[in-house]
Motif scaffolding. Structure first.
Motif, mmCIF file in Angstrom:
data_model
loop_
_atom_site.group_PDB
_atom_site.id
_atom_site.type_symbol
_atom_site.label_atom_id
_atom_site.label_comp_id
_atom_site.label_asym_id
_atom_site.label_seq_id
_atom_site.Cartn_x
_atom_site.Cartn_y
_atom_site.Cartn_z
ATOM 1 N N ALA A 26 0.828 -1.209 0.000
ATOM 2 C CA ALA A 26 0.000 0.000 0.000
ATOM 3 C C ALA A 26 0.861 1.257 0.000
ATOM 4 O O ALA A 26 0.564 2.235 -0.706
ATOM 5 C CB ALA A 26 -0.933 -0.008 1.213
ATOM 6 N N ARG A 29 2.537 1.598 -3.462
ATOM 7 C CA ARG A 29 1.545 1.980 -4.480
ATOM 8 C C ARG A 29 1.154 3.444 -4.326
ATOM 9 O O ARG A 29 0.940 4.150 -5.321
ATOM 10 C CB ARG A 29 0.303 1.090 -4.377
ATOM 11 C CG ARG A 29 0.542 -0.347 -4.811
ATOM 12 C CD ARG A 29 -0.713 -1.186 -4.678
ATOM 13 N NE ARG A 29 -1.665 -0.907 -5.745
ATOM 14 C CZ ARG A 29 -2.950 -0.662 -5.556
ATOM 15 N NH1 ARG A 29 -3.447 -0.600 -4.325
ATOM 16 N NH2 ARG A 29 -3.760 -0.456 -6.577
ATOM 17 N N SER A 30 1.068 3.911 -3.090
ATOM 18 C CA SER A 30 0.743 5.320 -2.852
ATOM 19 C C SER A 30 1.838 6.229 -3.403
ATOM 20 O O SER A 30 1.562 7.257 -4.038
ATOM 21 C CB SER A 30 0.555 5.564 -1.357
ATOM 22 O OG SER A 30 0.318 6.931 -1.094
ATOM 23 N N ARG A 31 3.082 5.830 -3.180
ATOM 24 C CA ARG A 31 4.199 6.617 -3.710
ATOM 25 C C ARG A 31 4.202 6.602 -5.238
ATOM 26 O O ARG A 31 4.464 7.625 -5.880
ATOM 27 C CB ARG A 31 5.517 6.077 -3.170
ATOM 28 C CG ARG A 31 5.731 6.351 -1.679
ATOM 29 C CD ARG A 31 7.003 5.689 -1.177
ATOM 30 N NE ARG A 31 7.233 5.958 0.243
ATOM 31 C CZ ARG A 31 8.165 5.375 0.972
ATOM 32 N NH1 ARG A 31 8.967 4.459 0.416
ATOM 33 N NH2 ARG A 31 8.303 5.671 2.245
ATOM 34 N N ALA A 33 1.592 6.202 -7.131
ATOM 35 C CA ALA A 33 0.462 7.017 -7.590
ATOM 36 C C ALA A 33 0.844 8.494 -7.612
ATOM 37 O O ALA A 33 0.498 9.230 -8.551
ATOM 38 C CB ALA A 33 -0.748 6.797 -6.683
ATOM 39 N N SER A 34 1.584 8.937 -6.586
ATOM 40 C CA SER A 34 2.050 10.335 -6.552
ATOM 41 C C SER A 34 3.031 10.600 -7.692
ATOM 42 O O SER A 34 2.979 11.652 -8.339
ATOM 43 C CB SER A 34 2.719 10.634 -5.207
ATOM 44 O OG SER A 34 1.791 10.535 -4.150
ATOM 45 N N PRO A 253 -0.090 1.205 -9.077
ATOM 46 C CA PRO A 253 -1.234 1.888 -8.467
ATOM 47 C C PRO A 253 -2.503 1.787 -9.306
ATOM 48 O O PRO A 253 -3.577 2.163 -8.842
ATOM 49 C CB PRO A 253 -0.756 3.344 -8.384
ATOM 50 C CG PRO A 253 0.225 3.495 -9.485
ATOM 51 C CD PRO A 253 0.916 2.155 -9.599
#
Length: 363
Positions: A26, A29-31, A33-34, A253
């Motif tokens: 998670a 994936r967040s990184r 997505a950014s 992501p």
């Protein structure tokens, strides 16, 4: 071609998710997505299903400046979506608008329509889809031509599209380039036998030796078995499959845990398409191209021979052509070393396209 190893890797990932692993996923994936956010004034980030060939097919269009050349990727496999590599290839989008399409039988298109909703799964049907996708992108982005990027099995479509529709494509770029010669070149097969003998894999060796000497007679499952062994017996290719391909899918992501299964299923489901290319002969089909022609091949590729690609390239007649090896890479060279691939695109491909566009505009 590599469905079995992908399926095995995906199953291992899905079987392993503990709270710690999922938490790490998670965060990554967040990184990612950014990293993938596009907020430039003239940028584009569109992801949607488009009606192509009578079914909804997933298409992504991303880039930081719509004035940049447009690149349409034709993914390999068949059934191996390149959309999973978005974070690895983020730098490409500064210089090109990248179009990624999940062909019928592939990942999001497969998941959206289901296996029974894919329609005809043949080379000719997907080739017709590619023509339709090209027209859709040209209309959507308001461009006359796009760069055609053929990757692995997708390069079989790419060569034929580039020959047939030079008015739609500004250049052809092949990587992990498949060269079909109706089975005359046997070097990849012989190298596999040598690796199996050296590693004393007697069961696998017996299975390969039992194959018909005429590759045209191989079944879909036999072709898949052969491709799996090509990959798994080569440490560099196997490492790339695990770290680059499966690692990218795991941390994408854009893709859920459920879609890890769709990726593996798509490659198995799409194996049937390879029957349509078993008798192809690229030399017989023609070595004259009316558009710039580029091949960038992994120097150690054990699946799509760089030597065979070079021999075909040497016979190609094109307005501009160039060939380069990507060091210390086997298959998936563009994604193992995305910055090197971008360097080649910027050094060889983009200047030719920009010059041609300027000439066409009378600048």
């Amino acid at each position: 071609m590599l469905a079995a190893i992908v399926a095995t890797s995906a199953a291992a990932l899905l079987a392993a998710p503990t709270a710690g692993i999922l938490g790490h996923r998670a965060l990554k994936r967040s990184r990612n997505a950014s990293l993938m956010k596009i907020d430039s004034p003239n940028g584009i980030d569109e992801r949607s299903f488009v009606r192509i060939g009578g079914i909804d097919q997933w298409i992504s269009v991303r880039g930081e400046d719509l004035a940049n050349p447009v690149v349409l990727e034709l993914h390999g496999g068949p059934g191996a979506s390149t959309a999973i590599f978005g974070p690895r290839t983020r730098s490409w989008e500064k210089h090109f608008t990248i179009v990624r399409w999940d062909m019928r039988g592939t990942l999001k298109t497969l998941g959206h329509n289901g296996a029974d909703g894919q329609g005809e799964m043949t080379f000719d049907r997907i080739y017709a889809d590619a023509i339709e996708v090209t027209d859709h992108i040209r209309t959507r982005l308001g461009v006359d031509k796009v760069v055609l990027l053929g990757l692995s099995y997708g390069s079989a479509f790419g060569l034929r599209l580039a020959r047939a529709f030079p008015e739609h494509y500004s250049a052809y770029v092949g990587t992990d380039q498949n060269i079909h010669d109706s089975g005359r070149d046997n070097s990849v097969h012989e190298a596999l036998l040598a690796r199996l003998r050296a590693t004393k894999k007697h069961k696998e060796l017996a299975a390969v030796e039992a194959l018909d000497t005429d590759k045209h007679r191989w079944t879909t499952r036999e072709r898949a078995m052969h491709a799996k062994l090509l990959a798994t017996t080569d440490p560099l290719t196997l490492d790339t499959m695990k770290k680059v391909v499966m690692g990218s899918l795991w941390l994408s992501p854009l893709h859920s845990l459920r879609e890890l299964g769709h990726f593996a299923k798509g490659m198995s489901f799409s194996e049937q398409v390879t029957a349509g290319t078993s008798g192809f002969d690229d030399w017989a089909d023609g070595t004259e191209f009316k558009i710039p022609f580029f091949l960038f091949q992994g120097e150690k590729d054990v699946l799509t021979s760089p030597d065979l690609a070079r021999r075909f390239f040497d016979d190609v007649q094109a307005p501009v052509k160039d060939f380069a090896l990507i060091d210390d890479c086997s298959h998936f060279a563009a994604f193992r070393r995305p910055e090197r691939f971008l360097e080649l695109m910027l050094a060889h491909v983009r200047p030719v396209i920009v010059a041609d566009e300027s000439a066409a505009a009378g600048i």
